[in-house]
Motif scaffolding. Structure first.
Motif, PDB file in Angstrom:
ATOM      1  N   SER A 126      52.286  27.344  34.534  1.00  0.00           N
ATOM      2  CA  SER A 126      51.139  27.175  34.836  1.00  0.00           C
ATOM      3  C   SER A 126      51.084  27.049  36.720  1.00  0.00           C
ATOM      4  CB  SER A 126      49.941  26.447  34.835  1.00  0.00           C
ATOM      5  OG  SER A 126      50.703  24.965  35.419  1.00  0.00           O
ATOM      6  N   GLN A 127      53.025  26.547  36.933  1.00  0.00           N
ATOM      7  CA  GLN A 127      52.659  26.419  38.688  1.00  0.00           C
ATOM      8  C   GLN A 127      52.991  27.742  39.402  1.00  0.00           C
ATOM      9  OE1 GLN A 127      52.170  23.849  40.781  1.00  0.00           O
ATOM     10  NE2 GLN A 127      51.277  23.039  37.978  1.00  0.00           N
ATOM     11  N   ILE A 128      53.478  28.408  38.541  1.00  0.00           N
ATOM     12  CA  ILE A 128      54.499  30.198  39.256  1.00  0.00           C
ATOM     13  C   ILE A 128      52.327  30.825  38.492  1.00  0.00           C
ATOM     14  CG2 ILE A 128      55.320  31.791  38.145  1.00  0.00           C
ATOM     15  CD1 ILE A 128      57.473  30.839  36.540  1.00  0.00           C
ATOM     16  N   GLU A 129      52.014  30.538  38.276  1.00  0.00           N
ATOM     17  CA  GLU A 129      50.756  31.720  38.779  1.00  0.00           C
ATOM     18  C   GLU A 129      49.948  30.953  39.326  1.00  0.00           C
ATOM     19  OE1 GLU A 129      49.509  32.732  33.912  1.00  0.00           O
ATOM     20  OE2 GLU A 129      49.564  29.896  34.184  1.00  0.00           O
ATOM     21  N   ASN A 130      49.801  30.058  39.552  1.00  0.00           N
ATOM     22  CA  ASN A 130      48.736  29.182  40.417  1.00  0.00           C
ATOM     23  C   ASN A 130      50.117  29.812  41.874  1.00  0.00           C
ATOM     24  OD1 ASN A 130      47.512  27.245  39.529  1.00  0.00           O
ATOM     25  ND2 ASN A 130      48.470  25.639  39.484  1.00  0.00           N
ATOM     26  N   GLN A 131      50.829  29.410  41.781  1.00  0.00           N
ATOM     27  CA  GLN A 131      50.905  30.283  43.059  1.00  0.00           C
ATOM     28  C   GLN A 131      50.674  31.872  43.787  1.00  0.00           C
ATOM     29  OE1 GLN A 131      51.957  28.458  45.831  1.00  0.00           O
ATOM     30  NE2 GLN A 131      51.931  26.649  44.735  1.00  0.00           N
ATOM     31  N   LEU A 132      51.338  32.902  42.640  1.00  0.00           N
ATOM     32  CA  LEU A 132      51.059  34.527  42.343  1.00  0.00           C
ATOM     33  C   LEU A 132      49.251  34.592  43.341  1.00  0.00           C
ATOM     34  CD1 LEU A 132      53.528  35.065  39.345  1.00  0.00           C
ATOM     35  CD2 LEU A 132      53.624  35.586  42.089  1.00  0.00           C
ATOM     36  N   GLN A 133      49.406  33.398  42.507  1.00  0.00           N
ATOM     37  CA  GLN A 133      46.810  33.233  42.976  1.00  0.00           C
ATOM     38  C   GLN A 133      47.169  33.804  44.299  1.00  0.00           C
ATOM     39  OE1 GLN A 133      44.764  34.764  41.031  1.00  0.00           O
ATOM     40  NE2 GLN A 133      43.356  35.097  42.650  1.00  0.00           N
ATOM     41  N   ARG A 134      47.761  32.106  44.683  1.00  0.00           N
ATOM     42  CA  ARG A 134      47.652  31.566  45.769  1.00  0.00           C
ATOM     43  C   ARG A 134      47.990  33.188  47.078  1.00  0.00           C
ATOM     44  NH1 ARG A 134      47.676  28.210  50.766  1.00  0.00           N
ATOM     45  NH2 ARG A 134      49.660  28.687  51.870  1.00  0.00           N
ATOM     46  N   ARG A 135      49.298  33.844  46.262  1.00  0.00           N
ATOM     47  CA  ARG A 135      49.431  34.764  47.355  1.00  0.00           C
ATOM     48  C   ARG A 135      48.388  35.865  47.371  1.00  0.00           C
ATOM     49  NH1 ARG A 135      54.834  37.648  45.973  1.00  0.00           N
ATOM     50  NH2 ARG A 135      54.586  38.031  44.263  1.00  0.00           N
ATOM     51  N   ALA A 136      48.373  36.187  45.795  1.00  0.00           N
ATOM     52  CA  ALA A 136      47.132  36.725  46.022  1.00  0.00           C
ATOM     53  C   ALA A 136      45.765  36.894  46.608  1.00  0.00           C
ATOM     54  CB  ALA A 136      46.553  37.089  44.549  1.00  0.00           C
ATOM     55  N   ASP A 137      45.193  35.798  46.675  1.00  0.00           N
ATOM     56  CA  ASP A 137      44.486  35.374  47.844  1.00  0.00           C
ATOM     57  C   ASP A 137      44.988  35.608  48.804  1.00  0.00           C
ATOM     58  OD1 ASP A 137      43.405  34.951  45.358  1.00  0.00           O
ATOM     59  OD2 ASP A 137      43.102  32.426  45.407  1.00  0.00           O
ATOM     60  N   LEU A 138      45.963  35.156  49.371  1.00  0.00           N
ATOM     61  CA  LEU A 138      46.093  35.149  51.375  1.00  0.00           C
ATOM     62  C   LEU A 138      46.167  36.864  51.021  1.00  0.00           C
ATOM     63  CD1 LEU A 138      48.990  33.059  51.169  1.00  0.00           C
ATOM     64  CD2 LEU A 138      46.824  33.099  52.398  1.00  0.00           C
ATOM     65  N   ILE A 139      46.495  38.448  49.813  1.00  0.00           N
ATOM     66  CA  ILE A 139      46.643  39.944  50.765  1.00  0.00           C
ATOM     67  C   ILE A 139      45.689  40.098  51.681  1.00  0.00           C
ATOM     68  CG2 ILE A 139      47.164  41.635  49.405  1.00  0.00           C
ATOM     69  CD1 ILE A 139      49.919  39.720  48.013  1.00  0.00           C
ATOM     70  N   PRO A 140      43.932  39.871  50.484  1.00  0.00           N
ATOM     71  CA  PRO A 140      43.557  40.926  51.451  1.00  0.00           C
ATOM     72  C   PRO A 140      43.007  40.936  52.993  1.00  0.00           C
ATOM     73  CG  PRO A 140      42.421  39.996  49.042  1.00  0.00           C
ATOM     74  CD  PRO A 140      43.905  39.211  49.332  1.00  0.00           C
ATOM     75  N   ASN A 141      43.427  39.152  53.153  1.00  0.00           N
ATOM     76  CA  ASN A 141      43.226  38.663  54.459  1.00  0.00           C
ATOM     77  C   ASN A 141      44.841  39.798  55.433  1.00  0.00           C
ATOM     78  OD1 ASN A 141      41.071  37.251  54.268  1.00  0.00           O
ATOM     79  ND2 ASN A 141      42.295  35.707  53.154  1.00  0.00           N
ATOM     80  N   LEU A 142      45.268  39.558  54.997  1.00  0.00           N
ATOM     81  CA  LEU A 142      46.706  40.198  55.858  1.00  0.00           C
ATOM     82  C   LEU A 142      46.793  41.736  55.563  1.00  0.00           C
ATOM     83  CD1 LEU A 142      49.407  39.846  56.921  1.00  0.00           C
ATOM     84  CD2 LEU A 142      50.207  39.795  54.471  1.00  0.00           C
ATOM     85  N   VAL A 143      46.338  42.333  54.710  1.00  0.00           N
ATOM     86  CA  VAL A 143      45.974  44.101  54.887  1.00  0.00           C
ATOM     87  C   VAL A 143      44.881  44.426  56.228  1.00  0.00           C
ATOM     88  CG1 VAL A 143      45.257  45.909  53.249  1.00  0.00           C
ATOM     89  CG2 VAL A 143      46.942  44.516  52.603  1.00  0.00           C
ATOM     90  N   ASN A 144      43.798  42.891  55.784  1.00  0.00           N
ATOM     91  CA  ASN A 144      42.994  43.187  56.598  1.00  0.00           C
ATOM     92  C   ASN A 144      42.880  43.464  58.587  1.00  0.00           C
ATOM     93  OD1 ASN A 144      40.467  44.407  54.476  1.00  0.00           O
ATOM     94  ND2 ASN A 144      39.989  42.377  53.446  1.00  0.00           N
ATOM     95  N   THR A 145      43.941  42.632  58.392  1.00  0.00           N
ATOM     96  CA  THR A 145      44.610  42.353  59.693  1.00  0.00           C
ATOM     97  C   THR A 145      45.261  43.436  59.929  1.00  0.00           C
ATOM     98  OG1 THR A 145      44.278  39.567  58.992  1.00  0.00           O
ATOM     99  CG2 THR A 145      45.505  40.644  60.734  1.00  0.00           C
ATOM    100  N   VAL A 146      45.652  43.725  59.795  1.00  0.00           N
ATOM    101  CA  VAL A 146      46.978  45.512  59.678  1.00  0.00           C
ATOM    102  C   VAL A 146      46.330  46.372  59.209  1.00  0.00           C
ATOM    103  CG1 VAL A 146      48.352  46.183  58.510  1.00  0.00           C
ATOM    104  CG2 VAL A 146      49.173  43.881  58.223  1.00  0.00           C
TER     105      VAL A 146
END
Length: 192
Positions: free
Chosen positions: A41-61
């Motif tokens: 579940s800790q892996i899943e939490n961190q993967l979800q955190r990364r997935a949540d960051l990506i849209p913001n990163l993509v929009n910035t780029v």
């Protein structure tokens, strides 16, 4: 009457000698399995955190690198696969694809000095780097716990308890095939 009572006590003692270790072993399996699930579940939490960051990163780029649609599309596709993954191996494969696409994005960002200077981009990249480190630690912790659990399942006498109570080996979180290779970055079409 005394012989009958002695025989009953003898049988109860033998049953206790067999059942007490069996119950202890069963409880050990339950605890070990719960540890594996908690680490996963800790892996899943961190993967979800990364997935949540990506849209913001993509929009910035997107604002800086409008013609990098292939890489941005690959990131979005890999993110969707990661969120929809149902097994450890599916998650590992999608995670590797996403890491590969993010690596290409980082290389491409080198072509846009104004992007690298953007405060939101640098903040998101710092958060992403921290998340990547947490994912690596969570994977290691999970795989370490799976090793402990799988040893219990395979070693005697745990193997007997495991088979009786359907405790099965757990799957390791493995990198996808080809993950050890650096990603290909194609700058054709970028004016380079």
């Amino acid at each position: 009457m005394r012989k009958g009572l002695g025989a009953i006590i003898g049988v109860l003692v033998i049953l206790a000698l067999v059942l007490v270790p069996l119950l202890g072993s069963y409880n050990g399996f339950v605890n070990a399995e719960e540890e594996v699930e908690q680490k996963y579940s800790q892996i899943e939490n961190q993967l979800q955190r990364r997935a949540d960051l990506i849209p913001n990163l993509v929009n910035t780029v997107k604002g800086y690198a409008k013609h990098e649609d292939k890489v941005l599309g690959d990131i979005a596709d890999a993110r969707s696969r990661l969120i929809g993954a149902n097994t450890v191996q599916e998650q590992a494969d999608a995670d590797a694809s996403l890491s590969n696409a993010l690596s290409r994005l980082l290389v491409i960002s080198e072509n846009y000095p104004e992007l690298k200077a953007d405060k939101q981009f640098t903040q998101l990249m710092d958060e992403l780097a921290g998340t990547e480190n947490r994912i690596a630690v969570a994977r290691k912790d999970y795989n370490d716990q799976v090793t402990i659990y799988n040893k219990k399942v395979r070693q005697f006498p745990g193997r007997i308890v495991a088979s009786v109570f359907d405790f099965e080996k757990k799957e390791y979180f493995k990198a996808a095939a080809g993950a050890e290779e650096a990603p290909d970055v194609d700058f054709e079409g970028n004016g380079e």
